[in-house]
Design a protein around this motif. Structure first.
Motif, mmCIF file in Angstrom:
data_model
loop_
_atom_site.group_PDB
_atom_site.id
_atom_site.type_symbol
_atom_site.label_atom_id
_atom_site.label_comp_id
_atom_site.label_asym_id
_atom_site.label_seq_id
_atom_site.Cartn_x
_atom_site.Cartn_y
_atom_site.Cartn_z
ATOM 1 N N SER A 51 0.830 -1.213 0.000
ATOM 2 C CA SER A 51 0.000 0.000 0.000
ATOM 3 C C SER A 51 0.864 1.263 0.000
ATOM 4 O O SER A 51 0.516 2.253 -0.645
ATOM 5 N N THR A 52 1.993 1.225 0.694
ATOM 6 C CA THR A 52 2.875 2.391 0.715
ATOM 7 C C THR A 52 3.489 2.615 -0.665
ATOM 8 O O THR A 52 3.543 3.749 -1.155
ATOM 9 N N LEU A 53 3.944 1.545 -1.295
ATOM 10 C CA LEU A 53 4.516 1.665 -2.639
ATOM 11 C C LEU A 53 3.470 2.181 -3.626
ATOM 12 O O LEU A 53 3.769 3.024 -4.472
ATOM 13 N N GLU A 54 2.253 1.668 -3.511
ATOM 14 C CA GLU A 54 1.185 2.117 -4.411
ATOM 15 C C GLU A 54 0.851 3.589 -4.188
ATOM 16 O O GLU A 54 0.571 4.319 -5.141
ATOM 17 N N SER A 55 0.885 4.043 -2.928
ATOM 18 C CA SER A 55 0.581 5.453 -2.660
ATOM 19 C C SER A 55 1.674 6.365 -3.211
ATOM 20 O O SER A 55 1.383 7.474 -3.679
ATOM 21 N N VAL A 56 2.923 5.903 -3.205
ATOM 22 C CA VAL A 56 4.007 6.692 -3.790
ATOM 23 C C VAL A 56 3.801 6.822 -5.300
ATOM 24 O O VAL A 56 3.911 7.918 -5.861
ATOM 25 N N ILE A 57 3.489 5.713 -5.958
ATOM 26 C CA ILE A 57 3.245 5.749 -7.410
ATOM 27 C C ILE A 57 2.029 6.612 -7.734
ATOM 28 O O ILE A 57 2.051 7.400 -8.688
ATOM 29 N N ALA A 58 0.974 6.512 -6.943
ATOM 30 C CA ALA A 58 -0.228 7.331 -7.188
ATOM 31 C C ALA A 58 0.090 8.813 -7.031
ATOM 32 O O ALA A 58 -0.359 9.640 -7.843
ATOM 33 N N ALA A 59 0.862 9.166 -6.007
ATOM 34 C CA ALA A 59 1.233 10.572 -5.805
ATOM 35 C C ALA A 59 2.113 11.067 -6.943
ATOM 36 O O ALA A 59 1.974 12.200 -7.403
ATOM 37 N N ARG A 60 3.018 10.220 -7.416
ATOM 38 C CA ARG A 60 3.884 10.585 -8.551
ATOM 39 C C ARG A 60 3.031 10.824 -9.792
ATOM 40 O O ARG A 60 3.203 11.806 -10.509
ATOM 41 N N LYS A 62 -0.082 11.640 -9.957
ATOM 42 C CA LYS A 62 -0.880 12.854 -9.774
ATOM 43 C C LYS A 62 -0.036 14.087 -10.096
ATOM 44 O O LYS A 62 -0.517 15.015 -10.740
ATOM 45 N N TYR A 63 1.243 14.079 -9.664
ATOM 46 C CA TYR A 63 2.114 15.207 -9.976
ATOM 47 C C TYR A 63 2.337 15.310 -11.483
ATOM 48 O O TYR A 63 2.222 16.386 -12.061
ATOM 49 N N VAL A 64 2.651 14.198 -12.116
ATOM 50 C CA VAL A 64 2.957 14.213 -13.548
ATOM 51 C C VAL A 64 1.756 14.678 -14.363
ATOM 52 O O VAL A 64 1.913 15.366 -15.374
ATOM 53 N N SER A 65 0.542 14.347 -13.908
ATOM 54 C CA SER A 65 -0.645 14.723 -14.674
ATOM 55 C C SER A 65 -1.205 16.107 -14.315
ATOM 56 O O SER A 65 -2.139 16.572 -14.962
ATOM 57 N N ALA A 66 -0.640 16.760 -13.306
ATOM 58 C CA ALA A 66 -1.119 18.101 -12.927
ATOM 59 C C ALA A 66 -0.853 19.074 -14.070
ATOM 60 O O ALA A 66 0.210 19.074 -14.669
ATOM 61 N N THR A 67 -1.833 19.916 -14.344
ATOM 62 C CA THR A 67 -1.717 20.823 -15.485
ATOM 63 C C THR A 67 -1.491 22.280 -15.100
ATOM 64 O O THR A 67 -1.110 23.074 -15.934
ATOM 65 N N SER A 68 -1.739 22.620 -13.844
ATOM 66 C CA SER A 68 -1.553 24.008 -13.421
ATOM 67 C C SER A 68 -0.447 24.085 -12.379
ATOM 68 O O SER A 68 -0.089 23.078 -11.757
ATOM 69 N N VAL A 69 0.073 25.278 -12.183
ATOM 70 C CA VAL A 69 1.108 25.475 -11.160
ATOM 71 C C VAL A 69 0.550 25.107 -9.790
ATOM 72 O O VAL A 69 1.200 24.416 -9.011
ATOM 73 N N GLN A 74 0.431 21.397 -5.158
ATOM 74 C CA GLN A 74 -0.307 20.510 -4.258
ATOM 75 C C GLN A 74 0.164 19.065 -4.423
ATOM 76 O O GLN A 74 0.409 18.368 -3.436
ATOM 77 N N ALA A 75 0.301 18.611 -5.651
ATOM 78 C CA ALA A 75 0.732 17.232 -5.896
ATOM 79 C C ALA A 75 2.164 17.006 -5.415
ATOM 80 O O ALA A 75 2.500 15.923 -4.930
ATOM 81 N N SER A 76 3.002 18.027 -5.519
ATOM 82 C CA SER A 76 4.375 17.914 -5.027
ATOM 83 C C SER A 76 4.395 17.705 -3.521
ATOM 84 O O SER A 76 5.188 16.909 -2.999
ATOM 85 N N GLU A 78 2.000 16.301 -1.722
ATOM 86 C CA GLU A 78 1.539 14.932 -1.469
ATOM 87 C C GLU A 78 2.645 13.926 -1.766
ATOM 88 O O GLU A 78 2.829 12.955 -1.026
ATOM 89 N N LEU A 79 3.393 14.175 -2.829
ATOM 90 C CA LEU A 79 4.495 13.284 -3.180
ATOM 91 C C LEU A 79 5.573 13.301 -2.101
ATOM 92 O O LEU A 79 6.109 12.260 -1.716
ATOM 93 N N SER A 80 5.878 14.467 -1.580
ATOM 94 C CA SER A 80 6.857 14.568 -0.490
ATOM 95 C C SER A 80 6.394 13.774 0.729
ATOM 96 O O SER A 80 7.194 13.072 1.357
ATOM 97 N N ASN A 81 5.107 13.871 1.051
ATOM 98 C CA ASN A 81 4.569 13.134 2.204
ATOM 99 C C ASN A 81 4.691 11.633 2.014
ATOM 100 O O ASN A 81 5.082 10.910 2.931
ATOM 101 N N THR A 82 4.342 11.148 0.825
ATOM 102 C CA THR A 82 4.408 9.700 0.600
ATOM 103 C C THR A 82 5.852 9.217 0.572
ATOM 104 O O THR A 82 6.141 8.119 1.048
ATOM 105 N N LEU A 83 6.758 10.024 0.050
ATOM 106 C CA LEU A 83 8.176 9.642 0.067
ATOM 107 C C LEU A 83 8.699 9.571 1.500
ATOM 108 O O LEU A 83 9.474 8.670 1.837
#
Length: 168
Positions: A51-60, A62-69, A74-76, A78-83
């Motif tokens: 579940s932890t590995l999956e949450s890291v991939i999901a957060a990544r 989400k960041y890659v697909s974000a279209t606005s600054v 926000q996604a960054s 979340e990614l920091s938290n999961t890392l």
């Protein structure tokens, strides 16, 4: 002439904000690109909390697909938290800490985190300069005429402000 001068200064300051955001974005993308390698290295080294590995991939993703600054910021966070959760989890696995690939990737991520902090500061400094110039009178009137809107700072989320829990 004064109107032209203020307009040109607003354009210059806004471009500085854009350039500094681009620097942040490049480093955030480098971090996102390292994450699949990190996850695969952890998977290859043994059975860890899926579940932890999956949450890291999901957060990544989400960041890659974000279209606005704003979305990227926000996604960054979340990614920091999961890392952080991932690194806390892996501390309890000595065999993983002995894995050279894992240690190399962790070192690269630490270096990138330092760069992210530095470039976030540059971005926020340029936002401060732009917003301060934009808000002074009579510049605020001219900025309003040409739709130079206030820009938000790169802030960390409330979850990132929490101290990590360390247990021995």
């Amino acid at each position: 002439l004064y109107l032209m001068s203020v307009y040109n200064q607003l354009v210059s300051l806004k471009e500085k904000v854009n350039v500094n955001w681009s620097q942040v974005d490049v480093v955030l993308k480098q971090r996102a690109d390292l994450i699949p390698n990190l996850v695969e290295t952890i998977k290859g080294a043994g059975d860890y909390e899926k579940s932890t590995l999956e949450s890291v991939i999901a957060a990544r993703n989400k960041y890659v697909s974000a279209t606005s600054v704003e979305g990227q910021i926000q996604a960054s966070g979340e990614l920091s938290n999961t890392l952080n959760r991932l690194f806390a989890l892996t501390e309890s696995y000595p065999d993983l800490k002995a894995n050279q690939n894992y240690m190399d990737l962790q070192g690269q991520l630490c270096t990138l985190e330092d760069k992210i902090a530095k470039y976030r500061q540059f971005f926020n400094d340029s936002v401060f300069s732009y917003n301060r110039y934009r808000q002074t009178f009579p510049n605020v009137v001219i900025a309003g005429m040409f739709n130079f809107n206030e820009i938000d700072y790169f802030k960390i989320s409330e979850a990132e402000k929490e101290a990590p829990k360390v247990q021995f």
